[in-house]
Scaffold this motif. Structure first.
Motif, short mmCIF file in Angstrom:
data_model
loop_
_atom_site.label_atom_id
_atom_site.label_comp_id
_atom_site.label_asym_id
_atom_site.label_seq_id
_atom_site.Cartn_x
_atom_site.Cartn_y
_atom_site.Cartn_z
N ARG A 45 -36.10 76.65 -68.01
CA ARG A 45 -35.54 78.00 -67.75
C ARG A 45 -34.03 77.99 -67.84
NH1 ARG A 45 -39.12 77.77 -63.34
NH2 ARG A 45 -41.11 78.61 -63.97
N GLU A 46 -33.41 76.99 -67.24
CA GLU A 46 -31.95 76.90 -67.30
C GLU A 46 -31.47 76.67 -68.73
OE1 GLU A 46 -28.31 74.46 -65.25
OE2 GLU A 46 -30.20 74.66 -64.18
N GLY A 47 -32.18 75.84 -69.46
CA GLY A 47 -31.83 75.60 -70.86
C GLY A 47 -31.98 76.85 -71.71
N ARG A 48 -33.04 77.62 -71.50
CA ARG A 48 -33.24 78.87 -72.24
C ARG A 48 -32.13 79.86 -71.92
NH1 ARG A 48 -34.91 79.21 -76.63
NH2 ARG A 48 -35.67 81.31 -76.44
N THR A 49 -31.77 79.96 -70.66
CA THR A 49 -30.68 80.86 -70.26
C THR A 49 -29.39 80.47 -70.96
OG1 THR A 49 -31.71 81.24 -68.11
CG2 THR A 49 -29.37 81.76 -68.30
N ASP A 50 -29.08 79.18 -70.97
CA ASP A 50 -27.88 78.71 -71.64
C ASP A 50 -27.96 78.97 -73.15
OD1 ASP A 50 -26.90 77.92 -69.23
OD2 ASP A 50 -27.17 75.77 -69.56
N HIS A 51 -29.13 78.79 -73.72
CA HIS A 51 -29.33 79.05 -75.16
C HIS A 51 -29.06 80.52 -75.46
CE1 HIS A 51 -31.12 78.64 -79.15
NE2 HIS A 51 -31.85 79.71 -78.88
N TRP A 52 -29.59 81.40 -74.64
CA TRP A 52 -29.39 82.84 -74.85
C TRP A 52 -27.93 83.24 -74.63
CZ3 TRP A 52 -34.18 83.70 -71.40
CH2 TRP A 52 -35.34 83.59 -72.17
N ASP A 53 -27.25 82.52 -73.74
CA ASP A 53 -25.84 82.81 -73.48
C ASP A 53 -24.92 82.23 -74.54
OD1 ASP A 53 -26.52 84.20 -71.21
OD2 ASP A 53 -26.05 82.55 -69.82
N GLY A 54 -25.49 81.50 -75.50
CA GLY A 54 -24.70 80.99 -76.61
C GLY A 54 -24.02 79.67 -76.36
N ILE A 55 -24.45 78.95 -75.35
CA ILE A 55 -23.84 77.64 -75.08
C ILE A 55 -24.27 76.68 -76.18
CG2 ILE A 55 -23.84 75.67 -73.50
CD1 ILE A 55 -23.97 77.66 -71.21
N ASP A 56 -23.30 75.98 -76.76
CA ASP A 56 -23.61 75.06 -77.85
C ASP A 56 -24.08 73.71 -77.30
OD1 ASP A 56 -21.23 74.10 -76.87
OD2 ASP A 56 -20.25 73.95 -78.80
N THR A 57 -24.54 72.86 -78.19
CA THR A 57 -25.14 71.59 -77.81
C THR A 57 -24.14 70.69 -77.08
OG1 THR A 57 -26.57 71.75 -79.73
CG2 THR A 57 -26.43 69.61 -78.67
N ALA A 58 -22.91 70.63 -77.53
CA ALA A 58 -21.90 69.77 -76.89
C ALA A 58 -21.66 70.20 -75.45
CB ALA A 58 -20.60 69.81 -77.69
N THR A 59 -21.54 71.48 -75.22
CA THR A 59 -21.33 71.98 -73.87
C THR A 59 -22.56 71.71 -73.01
OG1 THR A 59 -19.95 73.73 -74.78
CG2 THR A 59 -20.68 74.00 -72.51
N ALA A 60 -23.74 71.84 -73.60
CA ALA A 60 -24.98 71.58 -72.87
C ALA A 60 -25.05 70.11 -72.45
CB ALA A 60 -26.18 71.94 -73.73
N LEU A 61 -24.61 69.20 -73.32
CA LEU A 61 -24.61 67.78 -72.97
C LEU A 61 -23.65 67.49 -71.81
CD1 LEU A 61 -24.73 66.14 -76.50
CD2 LEU A 61 -26.56 66.22 -74.80
N GLU A 62 -22.50 68.14 -71.82
CA GLU A 62 -21.56 68.00 -70.71
C GLU A 62 -22.18 68.50 -69.42
OE1 GLU A 62 -17.67 69.69 -71.10
OE2 GLU A 62 -17.47 68.92 -73.14
N LYS A 63 -22.85 69.63 -69.50
CA LYS A 63 -23.49 70.22 -68.32
C LYS A 63 -24.57 69.29 -67.77
CE LYS A 63 -25.57 74.46 -66.72
NZ LYS A 63 -25.89 75.83 -67.03
N GLN A 64 -25.33 68.66 -68.67
CA GLN A 64 -26.38 67.73 -68.24
C GLN A 64 -25.77 66.51 -67.55
OE1 GLN A 64 -28.72 67.20 -71.89
NE2 GLN A 64 -30.44 67.58 -70.55
N ALA A 65 -24.65 66.03 -68.03
CA ALA A 65 -24.02 64.85 -67.44
C ALA A 65 -23.56 65.16 -66.01
CB ALA A 65 -22.84 64.40 -68.30
N ILE A 66 -23.16 66.38 -65.77
CA ILE A 66 -22.70 66.79 -64.44
C ILE A 66 -23.88 66.95 -63.49
CG2 ILE A 66 -21.60 68.64 -63.14
CD1 ILE A 66 -19.84 69.10 -65.62
#
Length: 67
Positions: A45-66
């Motif tokens: 759900r969080e990934g889908r929300t980020d996808h819909w908000d236009g977050i790119d893969t690099a930013t998503a990887l940073e978010k996962q590391a946090i």
């Protein structure tokens, strides 16, 4: 010395997030155990929300590391 395996609930969340950010369907959840399934779906759900908000893969990887 061996490295410890990651917590299975954290791993399920991370994999769900990756599936969500990639645009995959939630029916692809590989878990049958309730707790792991819930963690995977929460990440999805969080990934889908980020996808819909236009977050790119690099930013998503940073978010996962946090997380």
């Amino acid at each position: 010395m061996r490295r410890q395996k990651r917590d299975m609930t954290e791993r399920a969340y991370q994999r769900g997030y990756q599936a969500g950010i990639a645009g995959r369907q939630k029916d692809n959840c590989p878990h049958n155990q309730d707790q792991l399934r819930q963690e995977w779906l929460t990440g999805w759900r969080e990934g889908r929300t980020d996808h819909w908000d236009g977050i790119d893969t690099a930013t998503a990887l940073e978010k996962q590391a946090i997380h």
